[in-house]
Enzyme design. Structure first.
Site, PDB file in Angstrom:
ATOM      1  CG  ASP A 187     116.264  60.623  22.274  1.00 48.75           C
ATOM      2  OD1 ASP A 187     116.080  61.375  21.312  1.00 48.75           O
ATOM      3  OD2 ASP A 187     117.367  60.473  22.820  1.00 48.75           O
ATOM      4  CG  ASP A 223     119.434  63.891  19.085  1.00 47.69           C
ATOM      5  OD1 ASP A 223     120.599  63.920  18.651  1.00 47.69           O
ATOM      6  OD2 ASP A 223     118.913  62.856  19.552  1.00 47.69           O
TER       7      ASP A 223
HETATM    8 ZN    ZN Z   1     117.246  62.494  20.412  1.00 49.33          ZN
END
Ligand code: ZN
Length: 1095
Positions: free
Chosen positions: A262, A372
């Site tokens: 991320d 995601d």
């Molecule tokens: Zn993610």
């Protein structure tokens, strides 16, 4: 077949093997206890603690103090550098030697000034191989550095993963020693664990399961952990089992190494740079040791960071990319949110990403990769195809709370009919570990059995877990081809999709958006980030347009390509799926706001520069240029700056994508074409009603045409005055209670004394837009306590806690008294802690009423929305998305309908029945819903995790309401929403501004939107005097349209979204016009080569 146990007792046999490999039990005598042999402490350990994230060269020059195992360090976000001096005992010659390191936090080993491996407990990386076989003459002493970041793999949440970070966490070093590693023991452990997995996974009614169990049992029988010479016999038993091949029809699993990082989330952007280095250097090491291992890596931004901070590692990545082991995927700058970014921003994700991949790794990506992200716009298939991508991988829809998505491999048809091949890894994960249960789940969970026989299997710890491990690779290679299990091959995304594509005849097609039935709070959380996103998308649009016009007009003007690339990249970075969504910690939100501030300040400076260049050589009256950045002529009320910081209102007409001089002062403006705005307040029952109308002229009150040109000859002179209350044109009043009516001859708005909308009439037809007996502009509060994902989720049950906010009568007052603009304002105490003020504004000639809103918001777990019950009935509402719009149901018939109780939209939502409708526009909101006849706009949330301060404070936003005749397309709702979001600009220029109006571009059809005008990317074949135009069909229709330009265009060629010329795309240019043909929601890009400058 290995010997079966003497007694038929499944459980004891199974647990016997489990205990033999257990890291917890019987390690004094079991096989696991023999994984490491002799050990010895490191020779010397010292450390240096710093709040900064220092480069290696700087860090190693600092003062290191003696340290030892057991030491604590911290606090959160600091860095502890360890200097590790070690000497390998001479007796270990011939052995594999590891540095065993266990500490909290995330470590990175540096050797000879280069990063070599990540060390993270949570990612099962706790040893660094010093040598795989110590040679006689090898140096046995060396110094390493271990850089330990004081944060976990998933940040530093206080108490739970997504809680706000604990700033005072301490970290501990619990192990730092050298040890001999027994590779043969490791191999046996891998085999035994796989056999256990097969026995358990296939279960007691499966023949192969018993074969696995009995093989494992026999291995335990023949293997004496204390006598390595017994190991080969056990190994042979395992090899015999795993060597029994499967049949031809076996499913094939494509195992692709991955590390989902991320870009910012529970840690700041800057830490991500180090997470990338820790993870990828570990992947490089595995690629070196396992030539078959393929690692897929997404997000150009992260690679760009590594390029600038770790150039040596970047060079290694390039080398492994040449070998086909390191595979850049995704094609985008970051793994962005799939809902909120504008269509143009989505294009730029690919433009910036693909160009980076091409430049650094020699080729563009062929698959889009968003494992995601929280839902996927129906416009993505077309954008992908326009960017050279036909394949898409995600798995997030496995998180759906209500409905299980019916496919894992399918064709996805977008809004315009574009198709892409989509694969969801059926194991429902992007962080597999190579275990048997995951491999089996990949087969059993697959919803396309019999249609396709290939699946992806993404393995590796994400987010700084360092990606795959050698153990994972050992497992997967052992499972290559074993009877009873799917075939496993280490593979690349390209191999996977080629296999899927070659056998795609029986796949199903999904049409429209891939809506994630979860995380619908992310359309609203962190309202300031949302506002920054919308505003900066607008600024970059305007800067690109004006700079392009200046480039075309002035030979001296230098297009700010480098600055624009930098600003775009900041915007794209903030569109990462945990930033623009608001699901990040406070540190990230602060960084994001700084990025927006940069875009605003630099963007505004670039606007001024471009405006100045446009003015050169055309002297006119004032140092102010009025600019319209939208492709149609607009007549609007604009606040013009006056000396001393004041403003004056003026009605200005600016041509399509062009400019106009500042209008003459109002007294010299003889031809005000429209009815002025009337503002009437019923003061009190005892007093007579007061009505004002500046510039009032009763002759014109009946003029209702929206065609301004036709009625321009009726002037509205004079400076106004009171209109008699008995005027025939006065709207009908029945109450005298302090309510206010605003009327511009197009719409008439009536507000009750608390600011609620009791009536909204389309004057020409007399049609009422507010549902009978209901009120609009009704603020409502909900309890907003999700099940877990606080910043992410608003749950269905919040709707049961709806509480309308009741205002106090008498708070409504007239603001602007009418004429060009009329307004009323009021205050509303939302709760004891939070208050709202609003100005309801109606302009001359404007088909919508605006609600300028300011909120001081100090809440916890509350959700604020505003509702408009419409006198409209339709089972579907329409929502704007990227380059188009789509319908969603207004009812809860099926689970697929009610799972969309809160949805996302861009600038407008419309509810229309035949002949009439009501549109709700906004300038920075994304969450909305229409249930029954009630349009609802989501305004503010107050989650506490992962950012306890999210949304607390002051907010400013505007929404607007537009009743309309006919369809929203014919009524101009789309244009109105653009106008609300792209106000006319009054740009100060140093010299005189042009005296005449000028238009650069216009489009003949209102269905076609000219969205973007920019300089062509300057590639190898320099196109610095070429512009790229992006247009799309916005109504959902087949249409022919003429694009007209006043710029000196030499050549016009169609191109794709990456600005690559279509070889058959030359367009004939006649009289500065060219014809374009569109299908519904089609996006087209056009390269316009400008004529060379005249001298
Ligand atoms: Zn993610």
């Amino acid at each position: 077949m290995a010997g079966a146990p003497a007694l038929k007792h499944w459980r004891t046999t199974l647990e016997r093997v489990e205990k033999f490999v257990s890291p917890l039990y019987f390690t004094d005598c079991n096989l696991r206890g023999r994984l490491f042999g002799e050990s010895c402490p490191v020779a010397a350990l010292s450390s240096f603690l710093t709040p900064e994230r220092l480069p290696y060269q700087e860090a190693v020059l600092q003062d290191f103090s003696p340290a030892q195992v057991g030491d604590s360090f911290g606090p959160t976000w600091w860095t502890c550098w360890f200097r590790v001096e070690l000497t390998i005992p001479e007796a270990w010659v011939g052995q594999e030697v590891h540095l065993c390191w266990q500490s909290d936090g995330e470590g990175l080993v540096w050797r000879d000034g280069e990063p070599v491996q990540g060390l993270t407990k949570e990612g099962e990386k706790t040893s660094y191989i010093l040598t795989d076989r110590l040679g006689e003459g090898d140096p046995r002493s060396l110094t390493l550095y271990v850089e330990v970041a004081c944060n976990g793999l998933l940040g530093a949440g206080k108490g739970s993963m997504i809680a706000a970070p604990d700033p005072e966490k301490t970290f501990q070093l619990s192990r730092a020693e050298l040890a001999v590693f027994h590779r043969d023991v490791h191999k046996l452990l891998v085999d035994l664990e796989l056999l256990l997995g097969i026995a358990k996974g296939l279960g007691e009614d499966n023949q192969r399961s018993f074969q696995a169990l009995y093989t494992a049992n026999q291995m335990v029988n023949v293997c004496d952990p204390a006598r390595p010479e017994t190991f080969p016999v056990a190994q042979a038993l395992a090899s015999k089992f795993f060597g029994q091949r499967g049949g031809e029809s076996q499913h094939t699993i494509h195992a692709i190494g991955h590390c989902h990082i991320d870009t910012a989330w529970l840690w700041p952007f800057k830490e991500t740079i180090r997470k990338c280095a820790r993870s990828w250097v570990t992947a490089v090491q595995l690629m070196e040791q396992n030539p078959e291992f393929i690692f897929a890596c997404s997000q150009a931004q992260q690679l760009e960071w590594v390029k600038s901070h770790y150039p040596g590692l970047h060079a290694q990545l390039q080398e492994f990319a040449c070998r086909g082991q390191f595979v850049p995927v995704g094609g985008t700058w970051v793994e962005m949110d799939g809902n909120l970014p504008s269509g143009e921003a989505m294009v730029r994700q690919f433009l910036q990403g693909q160009n980076f991949f091409l430049q650094e790794f020699g080729k563009m990506c062929t698959e889009f990769w968003l494992p995601d992200t929280f839902g996927y716009s129906a416009q993505l298939p077309q954008i992908m195809r326009g960017c050279g991508i036909r394949h898409f991988l995600t798995q997030k829809l496995s998180w759906n709370l209500v409905n299980s998505f019916p496919h894992h491999t399918f064709f996805w048809e977008g809004l315009d009919g574009s198709h892409v091949l989509v694969h969801f890894p059926p194991g429902d994960s992007y962080g597999m570990q190579g275990n048997v249960d995951e491999v089996l789940k990949t087969v059993t969970n697959n919803r396309d059995k019999g249609r396709t026989n290939h699946s992806a299997f993404l393995f590796g710890f994400g987010d700084g877990g360092g990606g795959p491990t050698q153990t994972m690779l050992d497992r997967l290679t052992r499972l290559r081809d074993t009877d009873g299990l799917p075939r496993v091959q280490l593979s690349s995304p390209k191999q996977l999709f080629s296999a899927l594509e070659s056998d795609s005849g029986q796949l199903c097609t999904w049409v429209g958006e891939l809506f994630l039935e979860l995380h619908n709070g992310t359309y609203t959380t962190h309202a300031q980030i949302k506002k920054g996103n919308r505003e900066c998308e607008r600024i970059l649009h305007d800067v690109e347009l004006l700079s392009s016009l200046a480039l075309a007009r002035s030979t001296q003007f230098l297009y700010p390509a480098a600055q624009l690339q930098h600003l775009w990249r900041l915007l794209l970075l903030n569109q990462f799926h945990d930033v623009v969504t608001g699901s990040c910690i406070q540190l990230v939100a602060e960084d994001a706001m700084c990025h927006y501030a940069d875009i605003r300040s630099h963007g505004n400076a670039l606007l001024s520069t471009a405006a100045t260049a446009l003015c050169a050589g055309e002297p006119g009256p004032e140092g102010l240029l009025i600019v319209n950045t939208l492709p149609w002529k607009r007549t609007e009320v604009l606040a013009l700056p006056k000396p001393g910081g004041a403003h004056s209102l003026a009605l200005v007409t600016v041509p399509s994508m062009g400019y106009a001089p500042v209008p003459a002062p109002i007294s010299l403006q003889p031809l005000l074409p429209q009815q002025p705005v009337f503002v009437v307040q019923e003061v009190s029952p005892s007093r007579s009603c007061r009505a004002r109308a500046v510039l009032g002229c009763s002759n014109n009150l009946e003029i209702l045409s929206s065609d301004l040109e036709q009625v321009a000859r009726w002037g509205l002179g004079g400076d106004g005055g009171e209109v008699p209350t008995d005027s025939a044109s006065r709207p009908p009043f029945t109450k005298t209670d302090g309510s206010v009516t605003l009327d511009n001859g197009i719409i008439r708005v009536r507000l009750d004394p608390t600011g609620r909308l009791t009536s909204l009439v389309l004057v020409a037809s007399g049609r009422e837009a507010i549902a009978e007996g209901a009120v609009g502009n009704q603020f409502v509060l909900f309890d907003d306590v999700p099940l877990y994902w606080d910043a992410w989720d608003v749950m269905d049950y919040h709707l049961e806690t709806r509480k309308p906010v009741l205002g106090q009568a008498g708070t409504l007052a007239v603001g602007t008294e009418g004429g060009l603009r009329g307004s009323a304002w009021f205050l509303l105490q939302l709760t004891p802690n939070s208050r709202l003020s609003q100005e309801v504004v109606l302009d001359v000639g404007c088909p919508y009423v605006r609600f300028h809103t300011e909120v001081h918001w100090h809440e916890a777990h509350k959700f604020l929305k505003v509702e408009f019950p419409a006198r409209v009935r339709c089972p579907q509402a329409t929502y704007e998305i990227q380059f188009g719009h789509l319908q969603r149901p207004t009812h809860y018939n099926t689970s697929w309908d009610w799972a969309r109780f809160e949805v996302w939209a861009h600038r407008w939502v419309d509810l229309s029945e035949h002949g009439f409708g009501l549109a709700l526009l906004n300038d920075c909101k994304y969450g909305a819903s229409v249930r029954g006849s009630v349009l609802s706009l989501s305004l503010l949330r107050a989650p506490k995790a992962p950012d306890a301060t999210a949304d607390v404070g002051r907010h400013e936003f505007t929404y607007a309401l537009m009743p309309h005749k006919g369809s929203f397309q014919d009524a101009g709702v789309i244009r109105a929403a653009y106008s609300l979001n792209f106000p006319l600009l009054a740009l100060p220029v140093p010299g005189p501004a042009p005296a005449t109006s000028w238009s650069a571009f216009s489009v003949s059809s209102p269905a076609v939107m000219l969205e973007t005008v920019k300089q062509a990317e300057t590639g190898p074949e320099s196109q610095s005097r070429a512009l790229v135009l992006r247009l799309y069909e916005a109504h959902g229709s087949h249409v022919d349209s003429w694009l007209h330009t006043s710029l000196p265009v030499q050549e016009a060629i169609l191109c794709d979204l990456l600005e690559r010329r279509d070889p058959a795309g030359h367009l004939p240019l006649q009289d500065n016009r060219l014809k374009l043909t569109f299908s519904p929601f089609q996006v087209q890009s056009l390269l316009l080569v400008l004529q060379p400058p005249e001298n």
